[in-house]
Design a protein around this motif. Sequence first.
Motif, PDB file in Angstrom:
ATOM      1  N   ALA C 436      52.536  48.789  20.670  1.00  0.00           N
ATOM      2  CA  ALA C 436      53.359  47.743  21.287  1.00  0.00           C
ATOM      3  C   ALA C 436      53.039  47.530  22.753  1.00  0.00           C
ATOM      4  N   SER C 437      52.406  48.502  23.393  1.00  0.00           N
ATOM      5  CA  SER C 437      52.107  48.304  24.815  1.00  0.00           C
ATOM      6  C   SER C 437      51.137  47.153  24.936  1.00  0.00           C
ATOM      7  N   ARG C 438      51.630  46.109  25.474  1.00  0.00           N
ATOM      8  CA  ARG C 438      50.786  44.927  25.458  1.00  0.00           C
ATOM      9  C   ARG C 438      49.812  44.916  26.622  1.00  0.00           C
ATOM     10  N   ASP C 439      48.935  43.994  26.560  1.00  0.00           N
ATOM     11  CA  ASP C 439      47.974  43.813  27.621  1.00  0.00           C
ATOM     12  C   ASP C 439      48.702  43.259  28.844  1.00  0.00           C
ATOM     13  N   LEU C 440      48.028  43.200  29.934  1.00  0.00           N
ATOM     14  CA  LEU C 440      48.655  42.687  31.152  1.00  0.00           C
ATOM     15  C   LEU C 440      49.039  41.230  30.977  1.00  0.00           C
ATOM     16  N   ARG C 441      50.266  40.932  31.306  1.00  0.00           N
ATOM     17  CA  ARG C 441      50.745  39.559  31.143  1.00  0.00           C
ATOM     18  C   ARG C 441      50.488  38.758  32.405  1.00  0.00           C
ATOM     19  N   PRO C 442      50.648  37.454  32.324  1.00  0.00           N
ATOM     20  CA  PRO C 442      50.312  36.607  33.481  1.00  0.00           C
ATOM     21  C   PRO C 442      50.986  37.034  34.780  1.00  0.00           C
ATOM     22  N   ALA C 443      52.261  37.417  34.697  1.00  0.00           N
ATOM     23  CA  ALA C 443      52.945  37.794  35.941  1.00  0.00           C
ATOM     24  C   ALA C 443      52.261  38.992  36.580  1.00  0.00           C
ATOM     25  N   GLU C 444      51.917  39.973  35.744  1.00  0.00           N
ATOM     26  CA  GLU C 444      51.260  41.159  36.291  1.00  0.00           C
ATOM     27  C   GLU C 444      49.883  40.825  36.813  1.00  0.00           C
ATOM     28  N   LEU C 445      49.185  39.961  36.068  1.00  0.00           N
ATOM     29  CA  LEU C 445      47.864  39.574  36.535  1.00  0.00           C
ATOM     30  C   LEU C 445      47.958  38.852  37.864  1.00  0.00           C
ATOM     31  N   ALA C 446      49.020  38.056  38.011  1.00  0.00           N
ATOM     32  CA  ALA C 446      49.175  37.324  39.272  1.00  0.00           C
ATOM     33  C   ALA C 446      49.312  38.270  40.443  1.00  0.00           C
ATOM     34  N   LEU C 447      49.830  39.451  40.200  1.00  0.00           N
ATOM     35  CA  LEU C 447      49.936  40.433  41.274  1.00  0.00           C
ATOM     36  C   LEU C 447      48.618  41.136  41.511  1.00  0.00           C
ATOM     37  N   LEU C 448      47.960  41.501  40.425  1.00  0.00           N
ATOM     38  CA  LEU C 448      46.797  42.367  40.555  1.00  0.00           C
ATOM     39  C   LEU C 448      45.525  41.607  40.892  1.00  0.00           C
ATOM     40  N   VAL C 449      45.369  40.439  40.286  1.00  0.00           N
ATOM     41  CA  VAL C 449      44.100  39.730  40.472  1.00  0.00           C
ATOM     42  C   VAL C 449      43.823  39.402  41.939  1.00  0.00           C
ATOM     43  N   PRO C 450      44.816  38.929  42.713  1.00  0.00           N
ATOM     44  CA  PRO C 450      44.489  38.702  44.128  1.00  0.00           C
ATOM     45  C   PRO C 450      44.015  39.963  44.837  1.00  0.00           C
ATOM     46  N   LEU C 451      44.659  41.096  44.535  1.00  0.00           N
ATOM     47  CA  LEU C 451      44.252  42.335  45.196  1.00  0.00           C
ATOM     48  C   LEU C 451      42.821  42.699  44.812  1.00  0.00           C
ATOM     49  N   VAL C 452      42.557  42.655  43.497  1.00  0.00           N
ATOM     50  CA  VAL C 452      41.212  43.013  43.053  1.00  0.00           C
ATOM     51  C   VAL C 452      40.204  41.983  43.546  1.00  0.00           C
ATOM     52  N   GLY C 453      40.642  40.731  43.547  1.00  0.00           N
ATOM     53  CA  GLY C 453      39.754  39.690  44.043  1.00  0.00           C
ATOM     54  C   GLY C 453      39.363  39.930  45.496  1.00  0.00           C
ATOM     55  N   LEU C 454      40.341  40.331  46.294  1.00  0.00           N
ATOM     56  CA  LEU C 454      40.035  40.646  47.692  1.00  0.00           C
ATOM     57  C   LEU C 454      39.057  41.800  47.789  1.00  0.00           C
ATOM     58  N   LEU C 455      39.273  42.792  46.941  1.00  0.00           N
ATOM     59  CA  LEU C 455      38.362  43.939  46.954  1.00  0.00           C
ATOM     60  C   LEU C 455      36.948  43.497  46.619  1.00  0.00           C
ATOM     61  N   LEU C 456      36.828  42.633  45.616  1.00  0.00           N
ATOM     62  CA  LEU C 456      35.494  42.184  45.237  1.00  0.00           C
ATOM     63  C   LEU C 456      34.875  41.333  46.340  1.00  0.00           C
ATOM     64  N   PHE C 457      35.715  40.494  46.955  1.00  0.00           N
ATOM     65  CA  PHE C 457      35.207  39.665  48.049  1.00  0.00           C
ATOM     66  C   PHE C 457      34.692  40.542  49.186  1.00  0.00           C
ATOM     67  N   LEU C 458      35.483  41.535  49.534  1.00  0.00           N
ATOM     68  CA  LEU C 458      35.048  42.413  50.623  1.00  0.00           C
ATOM     69  C   LEU C 458      33.841  43.235  50.212  1.00  0.00           C
ATOM     70  N   SER C 459      33.730  43.524  48.913  1.00  0.00           N
ATOM     71  CA  SER C 459      32.554  44.265  48.474  1.00  0.00           C
ATOM     72  C   SER C 459      31.305  43.425  48.633  1.00  0.00           C
ATOM     73  N   ALA C 460      31.447  42.120  48.443  1.00  0.00           N
ATOM     74  CA  ALA C 460      30.277  41.264  48.617  1.00  0.00           C
ATOM     75  C   ALA C 460      29.994  41.015  50.093  1.00  0.00           C
ATOM     76  N   TRP C 461      31.029  41.135  50.918  1.00  0.00           N
ATOM     77  CA  TRP C 461      30.841  40.809  52.328  1.00  0.00           C
ATOM     78  C   TRP C 461      31.644  41.740  53.218  1.00  0.00           C
ATOM     79  N   PRO C 462      31.308  42.998  53.242  1.00  0.00           N
ATOM     80  CA  PRO C 462      32.057  43.910  54.097  1.00  0.00           C
ATOM     81  C   PRO C 462      31.887  43.612  55.576  1.00  0.00           C
ATOM     82  N   ALA C 463      30.816  42.910  55.902  1.00  0.00           N
ATOM     83  CA  ALA C 463      30.613  42.593  57.312  1.00  0.00           C
ATOM     84  C   ALA C 463      31.748  41.731  57.858  1.00  0.00           C
ATOM     85  N   ALA C 464      32.479  41.067  56.956  1.00  0.00           N
ATOM     86  CA  ALA C 464      33.604  40.256  57.410  1.00  0.00           C
ATOM     87  C   ALA C 464      34.536  41.081  58.285  1.00  0.00           C
TER      88      ALA C 464
END
Lengths: 102, 650, 484
Positions: C436-464
Amino acid sequence: MAGPEITWYLIVSAILFSIGTLGVLLRRSPLIVLLSLEIMLNASNLALISFARLHGGHDGQIFALAVMAVAASEVVVGLGLIVAVSRRRLTLDVDSFRVLRG
Amino acid sequence: MIQGAWLCLFAPLAGAFAITVMGDSITRRTAGWISTLSVFVAFAGAVVSFVGLLGESPGEREHLSTAWTWLSTGSFKIGMTLLVDPLSVLMMLIVTGVGGLIVLYSIGYMDGDPEERRYFAYMSFFVFSMLMLVQAGNFLLLLVGWGLVGLASYLLIGFWHERAEAVAAAKKAFIMNAAGDATMALAFFVLIWQTGTLEFAEAFVGAEGMSSTLLNLVALGLLGGAVAKSAQIPLHTWLPDAMEGPTPVSALIHAATMVTAGVYLIVRAHPLFELAPSIQDLAAGLGALTLLVAGFIALVQTDIKRVIAYSTMSQIGYMFLGVGLGAYGNGMFHLMTHAFFKALLFMAAGLVIHHLAGEQDIRRMGGVRRVMPKTFVAFLVGSLALVGIPPLSGFFSKDAILASALASGGYGQLLFAAGLLGTLLTGLYTFRLFFVVFLGRPSELVLQHAQGSHGRPEEEDASRTHGKTAHGETASHGEGPWTMTVPVAVLTVLAVIGGWLQIPDVWHPFSDWLHDVAEPLVEPSVTQDLVASALAVGLGLVGVGVAWLFYGARSRELPRVAGVRHALEHKLYFDELYDLVFYRPAVWMAGVWRRTIEEPLIGGSITGVSLGARRAGGVLGETQTGYLRSYALAIAAAAAVLVVVFLAVQ
Amino acid sequence: MTTALILLPLAAALVVWMLPLSGRAAGALSLAAALAEVVLWVVALFRFDFQRDLQLVDRHSWFSDLEVSYHVGFYGFSFWLTGLTVVVSAAAIGYAVWANRERARAYHGLMLFLLGAIVGVFTAQDLLLFYVFFEAMLIPIYVLVGVWGGPRRVRATATFVIYTMAGSLLMLASIIAFGITQGTFDLIDSGTSSNTWVFLGFLVAFAVKAPLFPFHGWLVDAYRESPPEVAAILSGVVSKAAVYGLLRIAIAKFDVELVLDFQSTILALAAIGLVYGSLLAFRARDVRTVTAYSSMAQMGLIVMGLFSLNEQGLNELGVNGAILQSVAHGLISATLFLLAGMLEQRGGTSTFADLGGLARGRPALATILLTTGVIALAVPGSVAFAGEFLILAGIYPIGWGWAVVGAASIVLAAMYMLRLISAVLHWRRGPAATEASRDLRPAELALLVPLVGLLLFLSAWPAAVSERSFPLRVQTDEAEAQAP
């Protein structure tokens, strides 16, 4: 100035003070403690007056009067306490009043 | 040409990203095609770069292109820089070419697996990482690619993550590679401190002023990374376990590309190694040691993939031997031919495994030739190439390395002897495998699976030599998907003709191509070439003959020298050693620290503080006795003290 | 501008506390305020000139006879730390809204108050003001953990408060001593001190906050018993207050010789913390404990980067690496704690023995956990790797041994992070990982994706971040150790 040197008055005052202190510290009856306190107060009165006599001013005497007034009020309160205690048939022993221990 | 290089690098990443983001909205088949297409587009980019370089004169063939500054602080700058030069373009072609074929093959091989999309995303990601590694224009980006291929390897080895063995193997691979990453990082710190830069050219120039101790340290750090990535002794234990992954993964990562990264590194950083000759000699020595040890261990393996894995380890040992002695061109040549025939062998083995519904134990196989004749041919071609029988590719490349060893003085000749022994072993273990699996009477298992024609691609047309023959007859044998047929066929052809790019003293476009990037330290003479070749081929054939003796005619086993056999079966106890030296102490130390430091600290400090506060309060509370007389005494004493002090101050 | 960044959340906190809003409305208002704060920061980003010193300054006199003023402003590096704060806080508040915390008004008011206090810490340029904000951080955390926390929250809070207060009181003594001897409490106007005891007072306070071994006794319990979003803020942001304090005060405001005298000890403690934290993370039994010890290890690494100085002053590589790593680690541990919280919501626990096999059928969860996990272990190419590389490259000239310890910790980090990933995602399903433990739902993704997205962005451009933390001219400055 007539009479014995100031030193003797001071010695008497000191002796009286010591007697009084020992009485406060060593006696167990509240009445005697009060009595000893009075002796201490009077000893200091004596010293005050002697010095007043020595310096010629009246400050010491006036101060001694003030001390006498304080002593009197304090005796009133103290004796009142002792009477209250004895009315309740409690032992008149200073060492048995220990309720306020830490 | 530069655009070609950028396209080559980012096409696979775009493919991986697309597959990840689109998730379930695309079919599994589509994911496979996206991935394959992305790699072939990368191949096109590589070809463009190659053609571009061809058009230039040898001296000009070096281009650096920076897209943005990746990491920088005031004076230290690392750009997202690509290097296009003969060496990088060679690797690009190999990675994307062979990689593309293998990804295509996967479409058929992984068909039906519910997690196919994830697989193809990972495969594309791997190709991207490997390209980053070989195209990097500075050491830090190389390390980035280095680490990312380790990550991709972890993801792919542990692809069937419900199997505990697969997960454990994936972790082991990653951690051993991480150790290599750490030593490389240390080498880079020294370089930064001494030369202030990690760009290749500037670092090489700056390194000339470094002390020999520091140079040795740098080279040693790089070698540590190379040894870990290429599974040479002593950091080799992860490679056999990595066979838990799907067979195309073994073909691509653990045969053709990732494990060869160590060889690439040594060639790329050869100026540094040449400044630290003892470390370069060490590299050659480790290569020789590995090729022998791996060869011996391969003799007793019973898993078809593990035999090939140890064979890979052994052949990379040859490459290390070559580049360790300064024969850069020859080492890279063997890298290329090995990519062809090893991938071929893995893919052919994959066909057998798939046909036998996942069976990998060779003792249960036998007579597969009867049911899979075309695979038999492919495997035979691959095996002959591996042993180095002319005129197949392995002959030219391996013997070139041996000739270079012969030409390299005393130490080289010692390694030459080791290499010769290795060819005997190669012949022996390779054909042991071949004979046991393919010849003789079909075993029960094989017969079982021969009946069910589940449309499995057991009949594919691995054409033998010059050009592909028509595949008309294949199509009629059931749905053997061309996605698996064609790659195997192409690789078979390449395994045969790939060596013809370099015939010593006759024509050598290959070493010419690499000459400006990595000038070889040793050039064998014609005599040495001939001697080396004759001996190598001869010993290889002897090995084949011995294998025939024991396994071909009558399936006998090798004589048992109990202790030795036991040791070999346990892979010389390296795993146990590492467990004892690294893993157990770490666990023990963590436990000890937790009990002796952490628990008292956490528990103790706060309980300690509160207990202490309470006790202090208790002690101070003792002064409140409640006795009137003691209070009076206190007052009197204090007064007396004050009087004395007052008088004294006067 | 700066004052607006501090006052916006404080004002919003007041509004949330005072108005009789429903739980939902309070949450919505709070989230809106947090997002407005992020927008405000972005606006400031466009106005920021990273080549100059202190900017966006506000100054008003407070106690003129003591030379105490309300003096706030941003440096490059504190601007990034503030950016981290507003992003993580927005995510945390979002999580709290999603998790539907009870007594929402009180809760959100406290969260906003905390946000304002933290921004204040990063911008204060007056010691007394800094102290006020530093202590102000403590109150909301105390209440948040003590009321909304897990079963053993009382003990955890008590421990945390006692540790922090002990440090803070020492710091107060140091502040007073410093202010009186320097004649002013202002950080820009005052010079450097050479008093060992004053230095130690500051050092201990920040060592407790970071935490640095052996002052970490409060760490594990606090992170385990906090609500997940508060743990995210604690480990992601509040620990960076220590980084800021160490850099802006302990290093910048004291003579170089004095700091160098303590360098070996501090580096040793940081290195011990790094190895100790990594090893204990390796044997931890649930997601939170791993993240907690990993935090301790990373803070040790960051402190190593900060203290990689020599007589000429700060080490450019080390200190830029420390700031980059601070931002990276803040995002990483926030994501991990929020993920742990989401796992706990589903299965009731984040203990490894109860989890497992969650990758099958839950691609979003698997992808996000895997991505965060590999960035956390500083896989080459990630922003954490960039930070770690800079730090170790910076510490190498001080002593090669430190760099070797750091390099070894790379392997340890791989070990514990992979163990965490496998324990949650791989093998068989444990008792808590039900169908029954479901996959991440949209609300949770809305919280996590920006954080992970920032991490990926900084990984591509740490010089920022790394190029813009300190103005270039100061890094070549030959003067004594002054933080720019």
